[in-house]
Design a protein around this motif. Structure first.
Motif, PDB file in Angstrom:
ATOM      1  N   THR A  82       0.818  -1.215   0.000  1.00  0.00           N
ATOM      2  CA  THR A  82       0.000   0.000   0.000  1.00  0.00           C
ATOM      3  C   THR A  82       0.850   1.263   0.000  1.00  0.00           C
TER       4      THR A  82
ATOM      5  N   ALA B 126     -11.091   0.133   8.585  1.00  0.00           N
ATOM      6  CA  ALA B 126     -10.998  -0.630   7.339  1.00  0.00           C
ATOM      7  C   ALA B 126     -12.316  -0.719   6.582  1.00  0.00           C
TER       8      ALA B 126
ATOM      9  N   TRP C 124     -11.841  -9.061   8.382  1.00  0.00           N
ATOM     10  CA  TRP C 124     -10.550  -9.235   7.713  1.00  0.00           C
ATOM     11  C   TRP C 124     -10.361 -10.679   7.261  1.00  0.00           C
TER      12      TRP C 124
ATOM     13  N   SER D 228     -13.929  -1.972   0.614  1.00  0.00           N
ATOM     14  CA  SER D 228     -12.922  -2.764   1.314  1.00  0.00           C
ATOM     15  C   SER D 228     -13.503  -4.127   1.674  1.00  0.00           C
ATOM     16  N   GLU D 229     -12.617  -5.067   1.909  1.00  0.00           N
ATOM     17  CA  GLU D 229     -13.053  -6.418   2.268  1.00  0.00           C
ATOM     18  C   GLU D 229     -13.894  -6.436   3.551  1.00  0.00           C
TER      19      GLU D 229
ATOM     20  N   TYR E  50     -11.470  -4.527  -2.504  1.00  0.00           N
ATOM     21  CA  TYR E  50     -10.019  -4.407  -2.326  1.00  0.00           C
ATOM     22  C   TYR E  50      -9.627  -4.781  -0.899  1.00  0.00           C
ATOM     23  N   GLN E  51      -8.382  -5.185  -0.753  1.00  0.00           N
ATOM     24  CA  GLN E  51      -7.869  -5.604   0.552  1.00  0.00           C
ATOM     25  C   GLN E  51      -7.497  -4.395   1.384  1.00  0.00           C
ATOM     26  N   SER E  52      -7.835  -4.443   2.684  1.00  0.00           N
ATOM     27  CA  SER E  52      -7.502  -3.332   3.569  1.00  0.00           C
ATOM     28  C   SER E  52      -7.423  -3.827   5.005  1.00  0.00           C
TER      29      SER E  52
ATOM     30  N   THR F  53      -3.071  -0.768  -4.394  1.00  0.00           N
ATOM     31  CA  THR F  53      -4.364  -1.292  -3.962  1.00  0.00           C
ATOM     32  C   THR F  53      -4.568  -2.669  -4.580  1.00  0.00           C
TER      33      THR F  53
END
Length: 668
Positions: free
Chosen positions: A344, A467, A623, A428-429, A460-462, A405
């Motif tokens: 990131t 988050a 997560w 975000s996930e 997207y991963q966060s 990202t």
């Protein structure tokens, strides 16, 4: 500004760094003349007429929102944090059950002859059962009250750790006093007494279940234990199957997930004694070849005294498995966060204003510094509607910064052009999990021009602290929001530029104009990982408590075993075994107990880590963590189990070696 007064020292406001001024003054200072952030209104519950009148009086683009809505997300996240802490506390209590069982068993053992005599004199089984439970209730009550006092003292010491974690993750918190509600004390005492009664029930049943003559013999207990082992193991398998069923059918319930974890631990613990008996039988011949007859007697004695050693092994195995499970989870989580940070943080330097926006002129000067090739800008906006707050992250990407990202469920080459031009967002996930949305779904957001619908282009991963968020292109944002402000920028430097020199220039430009925070990507990554490590200190404290309880359990079990085998050990001494040989035999036995506990803890710990990662963290925070099991965690856990067992068995070994054979055999 002139300071005209301060808050009184006795005011219990819990607020720090607070200045209060007139709204008109603040509007001038902050260049917000004629603008208000919000208006708080109190309306009586059920007064729909007043609510409707208020809504009609509002200009276009303004909404009436409940106070609970704006705090719902934060409350849910902090509640999940506290639930996880409560689960670790209950784990310590679960290990404590084995300790209580050992203690009551030791008490019953010391008075086996007395119990047999009382039964022979006419004391009924029910009366004997009631006497032992009453004794356990009294001891449990005293211990629970002491536990409440110790818990409050420990709470004062842990207050700083917990408040620091909440400050890092959720919201600013200033707590200086420990407040314990009567309900918390009542729950603690009830849990302690209840655990004492549950754990004491098995030894009480053991004491009342034999005829008076058999109550005075040791062999009767072991024969009964041997007959029960297959049934106990079968009950353990069934319990674990129930746990798996709960996990599958419980949907997104965090409490159900934690309940399933405890069922898994309990079920596995019930299977351990049978595995120990099989393992001791298989290891005895090997021990004979390595250490001779003494080693064989030590290893075989574990399986032959399973009513004592089995509980000690289970207690230590559960405690060590907790350290494995939490360590694997934290290590996997830390690795995932570290990888995410490295991906990131694409820019070389990040600069921004805390709770404010950058001065446009200052932003232009920073972007024009020699060595800055390009920059990206971001703006974080909290959108509020009836469902609560939604964090919207608005980004103008620098060339080549899209790689920062990670798109989870789509082709990035197809997503990014769509994201830049169409009315779409990335979610975000955690947001996708908590709101049950996926790629292609529609979400409605309150904009400056009324509610608008946006398509979800991808997930997207966060692992951001906040988050649960959406990602929107600056181009799309400017079409729907009358806002051109920027919170922070990421500066991409040329290959020959010196980051320290650039940061010094930023400090020079901003001095006297605006207070800016800036740092290199390496330092931000380092600070982020420091916050991560602080967050899990409290869990370290809790599972060390569980290990301490298990250590005491082994000590009690070994003392009980030496008491029961006093005459047997005296006979061995009379036949020529030296005190050193006797101590070595008992030490070997405790070392093997630690080894078996460590080996049993490995599969249970990995199973716990998997559930913690795939179920508990997922349901609590949304997560997705990549699980990784480091061999050094497993090896250190086994070594630790052996060390704890050896330490706990040292005193019983010395005590047995110093015993006088004549006194031990004189009893009959």
């Amino acid at each position: 500004a002139t300071l005209i007064g301060t808050f009184g020292e006795d005011d219990d406001t819990g607020l720090q760094n607070l200045l209060i001024t007139d709204i008109a003054t603040a509007q001038v200072w902050l260049d917000r003349v004629g603008r208000l952030t919000r208006i708080d209104a109190r309306i009586a519950d059920g007064d729909d007429a007043a609510l409707a009148q208020l809504e009609r009086a509002l200009p276009d683009g303004h909404r009436v929102l409940t106070a609970a809505g704006r705090t719902r997300t934060t409350a849910e996240m902090s509640a999940a944090f506290m639930t996880n802490l409560a689960a670790m506390s209950l784990l310590a209590l679960l290990v404590g059950l084995f300790l209580i069982y050992n203690s009551v068993s030791f008490s019953v053992l010391q008075r086996r002859s007395l119990i047999g005599s009382l039964r022979a004199l006419g004391v009924t089984r029910g009366r004997m059962f009631s006497l032992i439970l009453a004794e356990a209730a009294v001891v449990g009550s005293v211990a629970s009250l002491l536990g409440v006092v110790a818990g409050m003292l420990l709470g004062e010491r842990l207050l700083l750790l917990v408040s620091q974690s909440i400050n890092d993750l959720y919201f600013r918190l200033n707590v200086t006093d420990v407040m314990v509600s009567p309900l918390s004390i009542a729950k603690g005492v009830t849990a302690g007494i209840g655990a004492s009664l549950v754990a004491a029930a098995v030894p009480a049943i053991e004491a009342m279940s034999f005829p008076p003559r058999l109550a005075m013999t040791r062999s009767s207990l072991e024969r009964r234990t041997g007959r029960l082992l297959p049934r106990v193991a079968l009950a353990g398998v069934v319990t674990m199957l129930v746990a798996v069923t709960v996990l599958v059918l419980s949907g997104r319930s965090l409490v159900a997930g934690l309940f399933a974890v405890f069922l898994l631990i309990l079920g596995f613990a019930l299977c351990v004694p049978l595995a120990v008996r099989i393992a001791s039988a298989l290891l005895a011949p090997l021990a004979s070849r390595i250490g001779g007859m003494l080693a064989r007697m030590a290893v075989a004695g574990i399986g032959e005294s399973l009513s004592r050693t089995g509980v000690a092994i289970v207690a230590l195995a559960v405690a060590v498995s907790a350290t494995i499970g939490v360590s694997v989870m934290v290590d996997s989580f830390r690795g995932s966060v570290d990888d995410w940070l490295q991906q990131t943080l694409q820019a070389d330097i990040y600069a921004g204003v805390q709770r404010g926006t950058l001065d446009p002129a200052l932003l232009e000067d920073i972007a024009a510094i020699d060595g800055v090739e390009s920059f990206s800008s971001s703006r974080r906006v909290q959108l509020e509607d009836i469902g609560g707050r939604t964090q919207l992250i608005v980004i103008r990407m620098a060339p080549g910064s899209y790689a920062g990202t990670e798109i989870i469920d789509a082709d990035p080459d197809a997503v990014w052009p769509l994201w830049e031009g169409d009315d779409v967002v990335l979610v975000s996930e955690p947001y996708a999990y908590q709101h049950e949305v996926s790629r292609g779904d529609l979400v409605q957001l309150p904009t400056d021009h009324g509610p608008r619908t946006f398509a979800v282009a991808a997930i997207y991963q966060s692992y951001d602290i906040n988050a649960s968020a959406m990602l929107m292109s600056r181009n799309v944002y400017e079409r729907h929001f009358d806002d051109d402000r920027v919170d922070s920028v990421g500066l991409y430097l040329s290959d020959d530029a010196d980051p320290e020199a650039i940061m010094a220039r930023i400090g020079e430009f901003s001095e006297g104009r605006q207070e800016i925070r800036f740092n290199s990507n390496a330092r931000i990554r380092e600070l982020s990982l420091e916050i991560f490590d602080r967050t899990f200190i409290i869990t370290d404290v809790l599972y060390w408590l569980a290990v301490g309880v298990a250590f005491i359990g082994i000590l009690g079990a070994m003392l009980a075993l030496q008491l029961e085998r006093g005459r047997e050990l005296a006979v061995l001494r009379a036949l020529g075994m030296t005190p050193l040989q006797l101590g070595a035999m008992i030490t070997t036995q405790t070392a093997v107990i630690g080894l078996l506990s460590g080996i049993a803890a490995v599969p249970l710990g990995i199973m716990m880590a998997y559930v913690l990662i795939e179920v508990i963290n997922r349901r609590a925070f949304g997560w997705q963590i990549d699980m990784s099991v480091a061999p050094d965690i497993l090896l250190s856990a086994v070594v630790f189990a052996i060390g704890a067992a050896l330490l706990a068995g040292f005193y019983p070994a010395v005590r047995a070696a110093r015993s006088q054979p004549a006194i031990a055999m004189r009893e009959e």
